[in-house]
Design a protein around this motif. Sequence first.
Motif, PDB file in Angstrom:
ATOM      1  N   GLY A 417       0.818  -1.207   0.000  1.00 52.73           N
ATOM      2  CA  GLY A 417       0.000   0.000   0.000  1.00 52.73           C
ATOM      3  C   GLY A 417       0.850   1.254   0.000  1.00 52.73           C
ATOM      4  N   ARG A 418       1.973   1.201   0.693  1.00 51.93           N
ATOM      5  CA  ARG A 418       2.857   2.371   0.709  1.00 51.93           C
ATOM      6  C   ARG A 418       3.435   2.641  -0.676  1.00 51.93           C
ATOM      7  N   VAL A 419       3.806   1.571  -1.367  1.00 58.40           N
ATOM      8  CA  VAL A 419       4.353   1.745  -2.718  1.00 58.40           C
ATOM      9  C   VAL A 419       3.291   2.350  -3.637  1.00 58.40           C
ATOM     10  N   ARG A 420       2.067   1.826  -3.581  1.00 58.43           N
ATOM     11  CA  ARG A 420       1.002   2.350  -4.427  1.00 58.43           C
ATOM     12  C   ARG A 420       0.709   3.811  -4.105  1.00 58.43           C
ATOM     13  N   GLU A 421       0.713   4.146  -2.822  1.00 57.61           N
ATOM     14  CA  GLU A 421       0.452   5.525  -2.432  1.00 57.61           C
ATOM     15  C   GLU A 421       1.560   6.448  -2.933  1.00 57.61           C
ATOM     16  N   ALA A 422       2.807   5.995  -2.848  1.00 56.17           N
ATOM     17  CA  ALA A 422       3.927   6.803  -3.337  1.00 56.17           C
ATOM     18  C   ALA A 422       3.832   7.005  -4.846  1.00 56.17           C
ATOM     19  N   VAL A 423       3.433   5.963  -5.566  1.00 55.76           N
ATOM     20  CA  VAL A 423       3.291   6.084  -7.020  1.00 55.76           C
ATOM     21  C   VAL A 423       2.185   7.074  -7.364  1.00 55.76           C
ATOM     22  N   ARG A 426       3.238  10.731  -6.907  1.00 54.73           N
ATOM     23  CA  ARG A 426       4.145  11.204  -7.967  1.00 54.73           C
ATOM     24  C   ARG A 426       3.777  10.481  -9.265  1.00 54.73           C
ATOM     25  N   ALA A 427       2.506  10.580  -9.620  1.00 57.99           N
ATOM     26  CA  ALA A 427       1.986   9.777 -10.732  1.00 57.99           C
ATOM     27  C   ALA A 427       2.683  10.112 -12.045  1.00 57.99           C
ATOM     28  N   LEU A 428       2.803  11.394 -12.360  1.00 57.04           N
ATOM     29  CA  LEU A 428       3.400  11.780 -13.646  1.00 57.04           C
ATOM     30  C   LEU A 428       4.856  11.364 -13.721  1.00 57.04           C
ATOM     31  N   LEU A 429       5.591  11.589 -12.634  1.00 53.28           N
ATOM     32  CA  LEU A 429       6.999  11.206 -12.609  1.00 53.28           C
ATOM     33  C   LEU A 429       7.146   9.695 -12.752  1.00 53.28           C
ATOM     34  N   ALA A 430       6.301   8.940 -12.030  1.00 55.19           N
ATOM     35  CA  ALA A 430       6.393   7.484 -12.106  1.00 55.19           C
ATOM     36  C   ALA A 430       6.032   6.979 -13.494  1.00 55.19           C
ATOM     37  N   TYR A 431       5.011   7.581 -14.098  1.00 58.18           N
ATOM     38  CA  TYR A 431       4.549   7.111 -15.405  1.00 58.18           C
ATOM     39  C   TYR A 431       5.563   7.419 -16.492  1.00 58.18           C
ATOM     40  N   LEU A 432       5.955   8.689 -16.588  1.00 51.80           N
ATOM     41  CA  LEU A 432       6.913   9.064 -17.635  1.00 51.80           C
ATOM     42  C   LEU A 432       8.286   8.448 -17.363  1.00 51.80           C
ATOM     43  N   SER A 434       8.933   5.599 -15.956  1.00 51.00           N
ATOM     44  CA  SER A 434       8.907   4.188 -16.344  1.00 51.00           C
ATOM     45  C   SER A 434       9.016   4.037 -17.855  1.00 51.00           C
ATOM     46  N   ILE A 435       8.281   4.892 -18.581  1.00 54.22           N
ATOM     47  CA  ILE A 435       8.343   4.823 -20.046  1.00 54.22           C
ATOM     48  C   ILE A 435       9.750   5.125 -20.546  1.00 54.22           C
ATOM     49  N   LEU A 436      10.369   6.174 -19.983  1.00 56.80           N
ATOM     50  CA  LEU A 436      11.724   6.542 -20.413  1.00 56.80           C
ATOM     51  C   LEU A 436      12.725   5.441 -20.070  1.00 56.80           C
ATOM     52  N   THR A 437      12.560   4.845 -18.896  1.00 53.88           N
ATOM     53  CA  THR A 437      13.490   3.793 -18.483  1.00 53.88           C
ATOM     54  C   THR A 437      13.400   2.585 -19.410  1.00 53.88           C
ATOM     55  N   VAL A 438      12.177   2.144 -19.689  1.00 55.39           N
ATOM     56  CA  VAL A 438      12.004   0.992 -20.572  1.00 55.39           C
ATOM     57  C   VAL A 438      12.478   1.328 -21.984  1.00 55.39           C
ATOM     58  N   THR A 439      12.174   2.551 -22.444  1.00 50.08           N
ATOM     59  CA  THR A 439      12.630   2.966 -23.782  1.00 50.08           C
ATOM     60  C   THR A 439      14.144   2.954 -23.867  1.00 50.08           C
ATOM     61  N   ALA A 440      14.801   3.534 -22.865  1.00 51.69           N
ATOM     62  CA  ALA A 440      16.267   3.580 -22.878  1.00 51.69           C
ATOM     63  C   ALA A 440      16.863   2.179 -22.835  1.00 51.69           C
ATOM     64  N   ALA A 441      16.264   1.308 -22.000  1.00 51.94           N
ATOM     65  CA  ALA A 441      16.804  -0.053 -21.902  1.00 51.94           C
ATOM     66  C   ALA A 441      16.678  -0.786 -23.232  1.00 51.94           C
ATOM     67  N   ASP A 726      -6.970   5.268 -13.183  1.00 55.41           N
ATOM     68  CA  ASP A 726      -6.421   4.580 -12.020  1.00 55.41           C
ATOM     69  C   ASP A 726      -5.191   5.277 -11.460  1.00 55.41           C
ATOM     70  N   LEU A 727      -4.409   5.924 -12.321  1.00 56.19           N
ATOM     71  CA  LEU A 727      -3.158   6.533 -11.888  1.00 56.19           C
ATOM     72  C   LEU A 727      -3.303   8.021 -11.594  1.00 56.19           C
ATOM     73  N   PHE A 728      -4.047   8.733 -12.453  1.00 54.71           N
ATOM     74  CA  PHE A 728      -4.155  10.187 -12.307  1.00 54.71           C
ATOM     75  C   PHE A 728      -5.530  10.644 -11.817  1.00 54.71           C
ATOM     76  N   ASP A 729      -6.449   9.696 -11.612  1.00 53.23           N
ATOM     77  CA  ASP A 729      -7.821  10.036 -11.194  1.00 53.23           C
ATOM     78  C   ASP A 729      -8.533  10.902 -12.219  1.00 53.23           C
ATOM     79  N   GLU A 730      -8.157  10.793 -13.468  1.00 51.01           N
ATOM     80  CA  GLU A 730      -8.826  11.508 -14.556  1.00 51.01           C
ATOM     81  C   GLU A 730      -8.905  10.595 -15.767  1.00 51.01           C
ATOM     82  N   GLY A 731      -9.957  10.779 -16.566  1.00 50.34           N
ATOM     83  CA  GLY A 731     -10.114  10.016 -17.789  1.00 50.34           C
ATOM     84  C   GLY A 731     -10.062  10.920 -19.006  1.00 50.34           C
TER      85      GLY A 731
END
Length: 800
Positions: A417-423, A426-432, A434-441, A726-731
């Motif tokens: 629950g703590r991990v989910r709350e932290a994500v 910082r939803a935008l930072l976590a989302y972008l 993750s995308i940048l990390t996977v792209t770079a890898a 689910d991540l940003f509370d907006e659709g």
Amino acid sequence: MVPGARFLYSVRPVLARVWPRGLGEGSTVEELPLRSELFSTEQMAQHGRRLAESHVLGRDRVPDPLLPRLADNEQILGQVFEQLTGAVAAGRYVTPASEWLLDNFYLLEEQIRTARRHLPRNYSLELPRLAQGASAGFPRVYDIALETIAHGDGRVDIEGLCRFLAEYQRVATLNLGELWAVPIMLRLALIENVRRVALRIAAGRRDRDLADDWARQMVRAVDEDPKSLILVIADMARSDPPMTAPFVSEFVRNLQGQNPALSLALGWVEQRLADDGTTIEQLVQAGNRGQAADQVTLGNSIGSLRLLSSVDWRSFVESTSAVDALLRTDPLDAYESMDFGTRNRYRVVVERIARRSGKAETTVAAMALELARNAASRLEEAADVDATRRAHVGYYLIDAGRRELERSARYRRPWSGRVREAVRRRALLAYLGSILTVTAALAVYLGSLAADGGLSGWRLGWLLVPAVIASSQLALTVVNWMSTLFLAPRALPRMSFAKGIPAEARTLVVVPTLLRSIETIDDLVEALEVRFLANRDANLRFGLLTDFVDAPEESMPEDAALLEHARRRIEELNGTYGSDSFYLLHRPRRWNRREGLWMGYERKRGKLGDLNWLLREASPGQPNERFSSVVGNIEALAGTRYVITLDTDTELPRDAARQLVEAMAHPLNRPGCDPQGGLVRTGYGILQPRVSPSLPGTHRSRYARMHSGESGIDPYTRTVSDVYQDLFDEGSFIGKGIYDVDAFEQAISGKFPDDRILSHDLLEGCYARSGLLSDVELFEDYPPTYAVDVARRHRWIRGD
């Protein structure tokens, strides 16, 4: 060996199969049926208080005894059924209770399967257990179920049960898990009761079969060799048969009215009973009373098992829950008017926080209420847009105030629950990120493969450009997929308007469209009527919001006929249903200098803007410069709070409009606008339902079948994952949904320049804050051809 003894020895293996372990030697026949003093409703209530005072809870975790006992009950009942089936096949007499068991054995099998399905392994370990008494080690609620069955002789009275639990909770409060476990515990207790009666039936069956065997030997001895009768009687005497009511009753029934010589055997039985201080008549009468009691108990238990499947246990839990009673005192008085799913979601959060904070559930609920009452007391002086939401108890259970409640309750949040709350924080930072990390890898991996193949320098650099582009698309897909696994979909809370949409939530359903031809108008009106019939409500109205097609002149020759036909069809609908539920709102063409033609102002965006003006500012009888033709009672639209906008091919399933209004009207979803910029900061100004391809539209062409997915599957109840919600509370608003008229207009009024925006939906969703209502589903046709699909996507891209 004498003949009688030889016979008994020869049938011993048969007896072992018919009366296997548990039904013969060493059986638990001493487990009497759950049959105590019968109590009235008032007496049961008094007994509830006494039972609560006697219960002592233990803290030790012991193995779950319920599932093994259920398996043992299933085995015993199956063995008794086989025994009785064999007796019937052999033409032997069976008691009325045995007939009840045979006739309803299919129901018992079904109830055992249901019990096993609703009682997962270790489920009962979460329930408070008793430390003392006959039910020590069992859940407390199981002992309550046993007491209910025992003092009702197998009959479950729901009203009496509610009174019983109410009095019990005056001494000791049951938690929500225990209340939800009541139906499964009652089912287990009833199965246990049937098992105990079945054991008595099996023991009686054994004694009856033994008596029948001895009687048959004696009748055969009299017929074949009367002198040998004394030997058979002697064999029976040496075998020391049980002088039980079933044995004596069956023995007497078989010998009475037969050869007078058999009176010797009856005399021996009578003398044997006289030694015990009873007679044949007394024992037979006692046996009949026992059979009658077993029949009543078995009939009541089976009838109660049937009853359990028809009871509304949701209402039962809410009516007996102390937590629910507390939450109903919500300062905004909204809790009781919410739908069951939302109320249950609140209760689950209370239960979860209580479990990991060491506090009682009622204490946690009271703490949430205290926070809400404090916010309500400051409501008039509060200036922030979140003030009203803070006064609702749900704000501290499922919304932003939950952290405040958890701190007050000293809740020990699990690491997941703590991990989910932290994500989420910082939803935008976590989302972008993750995308940048996977792209770079992925790009580095592809680059290393190219380098190993001999590429270097500028060639390797040029190769990395398409590698990064391709990797980013794959990374986006992977991150979106992982997000749906990591974050469970959260349904938006709802009110319950099952009795009708209230006047303060009056809603207009509109279809912005163009008047192209007579056939098109007929199709539009027919579709509008279908939506009305599927969503009839006194505070729900339906309308066509129309323009003429673009033209080089302000008026075209066919305009008058089209408008008159549309007017007549709407008036026919109002006349057919005797109401003012249907409207035609038609706008005139205006000159568009940028396009160089006459058209409806700002097309669909302009339609909605003019409609909002009509609903908010137009006065009855005032000259209407924005609409050239209005059909319907405009005064009835006064006070319209919400608008549901649909495309021409969008289907509105049964009660979908009411569900949209229910979600929009919930206190946590109501939009809170920024006083300076007018943007919606909290809640939602727009709610976008899930839109799926319709089943008929899917089969219009092969292209539609290829792209439309699983049309028609689970069209009502499925809550789906959406990364943005689910991540940003907006659709994302895609043009079909419900919006709050005041908040929508305040958020977008004056924000967009004229003649610059073609596809406006996503922009409006950003300004008015759109939410995804994934558990409400609308249907529409998928583009039948590639050209139509590309044209629509091109328009979206240009506009957005």
